[in-house]
Design an enzyme around this catalytic site. Structure first.
Site, PDB file in Angstrom:
ATOM      1  N   LYS A  79       0.858  -1.195   0.000  1.00  0.00           N
ATOM      2  CA  LYS A  79       0.000   0.000   0.000  1.00  0.00           C
ATOM      3  C   LYS A  79       0.892   1.243   0.000  1.00  0.00           C
ATOM      4  O   LYS A  79       1.876   1.297   0.745  1.00  0.00           O
ATOM      5  CB  LYS A  79      -0.902  -0.017   1.233  1.00  0.00           C
ATOM      6  CG  LYS A  79      -1.941   1.106   1.263  1.00  0.00           C
ATOM      7  CD  LYS A  79      -2.866   1.000   2.477  1.00  0.00           C
ATOM      8  CE  LYS A  79      -3.961   2.064   2.437  1.00  0.00           C
ATOM      9  NZ  LYS A  79      -4.876   1.983   3.610  1.00  0.00           N
ATOM     10  N   SER A 162     -10.000   2.197   2.569  1.00  0.00           N
ATOM     11  CA  SER A 162      -9.064   2.893   1.721  1.00  0.00           C
ATOM     12  C   SER A 162      -8.065   1.987   0.988  1.00  0.00           C
ATOM     13  O   SER A 162      -7.488   2.404  -0.010  1.00  0.00           O
ATOM     14  CB  SER A 162      -8.267   3.903   2.551  1.00  0.00           C
ATOM     15  OG  SER A 162      -7.425   3.242   3.472  1.00  0.00           O
ATOM     16  N   SER A 186     -10.506   0.100   6.812  1.00  0.00           N
ATOM     17  CA  SER A 186      -9.827   0.212   5.512  1.00  0.00           C
ATOM     18  C   SER A 186      -9.119  -1.046   5.023  1.00  0.00           C
ATOM     19  O   SER A 186      -8.674  -1.076   3.877  1.00  0.00           O
ATOM     20  CB  SER A 186      -8.804   1.350   5.561  1.00  0.00           C
ATOM     21  OG  SER A 186      -9.439   2.588   5.443  1.00  0.00           O
TER      22      SER A 186
END
Lengths: 494, 95
Positions: A79, A162, A186
Site C-alpha cells: 500500500k 481505503s 480500511s
C-alpha cells in the site's frame, strides 16, 4: 499445475520449495498480470526491477541453502502509505509530489527481511481517508468483480477503501498478497468488497513507524490475502515490537499459522444484537445467519451479547479520526517535502500549498478536526467523543468476559458502482458501521469471504477477537472459511 | 450545529487551507450536515466517564536521553522543495 497468479502464499512457498518454479518466474508472472490489469488502476507505482532483483536474491538464497524467511520469494503489493526507501511514496496525495523516503517503514522492512518481493505501490484513498478508493489523486481503483445481475450489472464498481488498490491487486491476481492499513475499516471493508481475506491486527501488534499517519490512535497495518492461513503467515512476517514506535507492543510474535488447528469445538461465539440494524439488507442478514450456523455445526457455542453503544461509534469516530488527522497533517507545509505553491508570505505559501495539495475529502476532515479541537469546542466535541470511546471499549470488555470471538457482517452492502454516494459524506461513512467500533476499541478484526450476493458480488463476514488474541480469531476465521468454501473468482482474468 | 460562511473561513484559516470564496457556502453546508449528524453524541450521559487516553493498556516506554541518529543533513534535505546551502527556505518572514 495451478496458474502462478492463482497461487496463495502457502502454495507459492510449497511450489518454490519443490522447485516447480523460481521466485523470478513467479515475480515475472505477476508483473505481467500487473501490466495487463492497468485499467484497474490498482498501482500508483510499479517496481518491476526491484521485484525481479529481490526475486533473484531469493532464488540465490534457496539455491545456496541459506536460511529463508517466512515469505521468501512471494510477490506482494505494498500500500502506498508505507514509506519505501528510494521509491516514490505518495499516500495518493498531490501534496506528497515527488516524495522519495530515505528510509524504510518497519513493516515493509520486516516483510523484506522475510523475503517478500515488492511488486509496486498500491493505490488507496488519499491519506487513507475514504471507503471507496475514489479520493486518490491518482484516480479511482476499479474492482475486478462485476455484478452479473441487478442495477449495477456490468458497471465499474468500487473496490472499497481505503486499501482499494491492495484489495483489487490480490483479487485480480496481480499480487499473491498485499499490505493494507486500517483506521476504521480500511482493510476489512475492501477485503469484503473484493472477495479476499483482510486482517486488522490488535492496535500495537504492527509498528506504525514509517507508515504515513492518518489517525495515530487508530491506524494499524495488516495483511490482505487470499486465505486465512496466508493472513496468519503474513501477519507473522509483519508484526513485532519496534522501539521506534512507542505504541508498539513489547510482546513476542506467536506462530499464528500454527493456531489454525481446525478445532473450534467449545469456542464461544458472540452475536451482538445491536448490529441487527433497522433496514438491514436481508441478504446480509441471511449471510450472517449462515455464518452462525456454520460455527454451530463446527461445535461452537453461540451466545447473544450486547454492545449497547454501537450506534454512537460512527459519530465518535468522525470526531476522533478528523481531530487526529488535522494534527498529523499539519506537517504538510510546503517547506520540508512534497508540493510547494509559492505565496507572498509564509502564511500565503502554507495556504496555497495546502489548498491545492489536499483533495476535497481530506480538506473536509482537516476542517472538522480543526473545529473539534478549537478553543470553546474542544470539550463539547473531542472530550465528549473520547468519553464515548471509553464506553464503546467497555462494551467489548464486558462481552469478551462471556465469549471468545464476536461474529458480524463486515459491511452493510456489497461493492457499489463508481460515482455512487460521492455527494453525501455521511452516506459514505455508513459503509464502516460494522468495522469502526472494533477500531475504536483497538481490537483485532478479520473479514472472510463467505458468499455471493444475488447480484453475484462477494460478501464478507467479520470476526472480532480479544486484544492480542489473533490466534483464536484466526482459528475461528479459518472455520468460517472452511465452511463457506468460497472459491468464486472475479469474472475478469487477472 | 450550523456553520456559516465566516466561521468556515476562519476554520480554514486556522488549518491554513486556501478555500475560494465561492466554495465557502457549499462547504459550510457539508460541514454542518456532518456536525448535525455528530450531534447525536450529546444524548448520551457521559458524566463521570473518563475520556479514553490510550488504546493499548500499557505504560509508555522511556529511553535514555541520548543521540541515536544524526549526521544525515543531505538525506533530510533531499525532499525539500527549494533547499539552499544546506537549509530549508521559506518566504521572507522578517522585514
Amino acid at each position: 499445475m495451478t496458474k502462478l497468479t492463482d497461487l496463495t502464499i502457502r502454495g507459492a512457498l510449497d511450489g518454490l520449495a519443490a522447485k516447480e518454479f523460481s521466485a523470478a518466474e513467479l515475480a515475472e508472472a505477476h508483473i505481467q498480470a500487473m501490466e495487463a490489469g492497468r485499467d484497474l488502476n490498482a498501482f500508483i507505482t510499479e517496481t518491476p526491477e526491484i521485484a525481479l532483483e529481490r526475486a533473484r536474491e531469493s532464488d540465490n538464497r534457496r539455491a545456496k541453502g541459506d536460511a529463508l524467511g517466512a515469505m521468501d520469494g512471494v510477490p506482494i503489493a505494498m500500500k502506498d502509505l508505507f514509506c519505501t526507501e528510494g521509491v516514490l511514496t505518495t499516500a495518493a496525495s498531490h501534496i506528497l509530489d515527488g516524495f522519495t523516503p530515505p528510509y524504510e517503514s518497519t513493516v515493509s522492512a520486516n516483510l523484506r527481511s522475510a523475503g517478500a518481493v515488492m511488486l509496486g505501490k498500491a493505490n488507496l484513498d488519499e491519506f487513507a481517508m475514504g471507503s471507496a478508493n475514489i479520493t486518490s489523486y491518482y484516480g479511482p481503483v476499479k474492482n475486478p468483480w462485476k455484478a452479473t445481475d441487478g442495477k449495477d450489472a456490468g458497471k465499474d464498481l468500487v473496490p472499497g477503501g481505503s486499501s482499494g488498490g491492495s484489495a483489487a491487486a490480490v483479487s485480480g491476481g496481480m499480487a499473491v498478497a498485499a499490505t493494507g492499513t486500517d483506521t476504521g475499516g480500511s482493510i476489512r471493508q475492501p477485503a469484503s468488497f473484493c472477495g479476499i481475506v483482510g486482517l486488522k491486527p490488535t492496535y500495537g501488534r504492527c509498528s506504525r513507524w514509517g507508515v504515513i499517519a492518518f489517525a495515530s490512535s487508530l491506524d494499524q497495518a495488516g495483511p490482505m490475502t487470499k486465505t486465512v492461513e496466508d493472513a496468519a503467515i503474513m501477519l507473522g512476517a509483519m508484526a513485532g515490537h519496534d522501539p521506534k514506535d512507542s505504541t508498539s507492543a513489547p510482546m513476542a510474535v506467536p506462530d499464528f499459522a500454527a493456531a489454525l488447528s481446525g478445532d473450534v469445538k467449545g469456542l464461544k461465539i458472540g452475536i451482538p444484537k445491536e448490529y441487527r440494524m433497522d433496514g438491514m439488507d436481508p441478504e446480509i442478514q441471511a449471510l450472517w445467519d449462515q455464518g452462525v450456523n456454520w460455527l454451530k455445526a463446527a461445535g461452537c457455542e453461540i451466545k447473544d451479547v450486547s454492545l449497547p453503544h454501537t450506534k454512537y461509534a460512527l459519530a465518535t469516530y468522525y470526531i476522533v479520526a478528523p481531530a487526529e488527522c488535522s494534527a498529523n497533517l499539519a506537517r504538510y507545509d510546503g517547506v520540508r517535502y512534497g508540493l510547494r505553491i509559492p505565496g507572498d508570505s509564509l502564511d500565503d505559501m502554507y495556504m496555497n500549498t495546502r489548498g491545492e495539495g489536499f483533495g476535497h475529502e481530506v480538506q473536509r476532515r482537516i476542517l472538522i478536526g480543526t473545529y473539534a479541537l478549537s478553543s470553546g469546542y474542544y470539550d463539547a466535541y473531542y472530550i465528549k467523543a473520547q468519553k464515548v470511546r471509553t464506553l464503546i471499549a467497555n462494551d467489548f470488555k464486558a462481552a469478551f468476559e462471556d465469549v471468545d470471538v464476536i461474529l458480524t457482517p463486515t459491511a452493510p452492502t456489497p461493492a457499489f458502482a463508481l460515482g455512487e454516494k460521492q455527494e453525501d459524506p455521511v452516506a459514505m461513512y455508513l459503509n464502516d458501521v460494522f468495522t469502526v467500533p472494533t477500531s475504536l476499541a483497538g481490537l483485532p478484526g478479520i473479514s472472510v469471504p463467505a458468499g455471493l450476493s444475488k447480484s453475484g458480488l462477494p460478501l464478507g463476514l467479520q470476526l472480532i477477537g480479544r486484544a492480542f488474541d489473533e490466534e483464536t480469531l484466526l482459528r475461528a476465521a479459518h472455520a468460517v472459511e472452511l465452511a463457506a468454501a468460497f472459491n468464486h473468482k472475479p469474472g475478469r482474468e487477472g | 450545529m450550523s456553520l456559516d460562511k465566516d466561521t468556515v473561513k476562519n476554520i480554514a484559516y486556522l488549518a491554513r487551507i486556501r478555500v475560494d470564496d465561492e466554495k465557502l457556502e457549499p462547504l459550510a453546508g457539508e460541514l454542518s450536515s456532518i456536525l448535525d449528524w455528530i450531534e447525536q453524541l450529546q444524548e448520551l450521559d457521559t458524566d463521570g466517564v473518563p475520556p479514553m487516553a490510550s488504546v493499548a493498556a500499557m505504560k509508555l516506554p522511556q529511553r535514555k536521553d541520548v543521540v541515536t541518529d544524526g549526521n544525515c543533513r543531505d538525506a533530510v534535505l533531499k525532499n525539500a522543495p527549494d533547499p539552499e546551502d544546506g537549509f530549508y527556505t521559506v518566504p521572507k518572514v522578517v522585514e
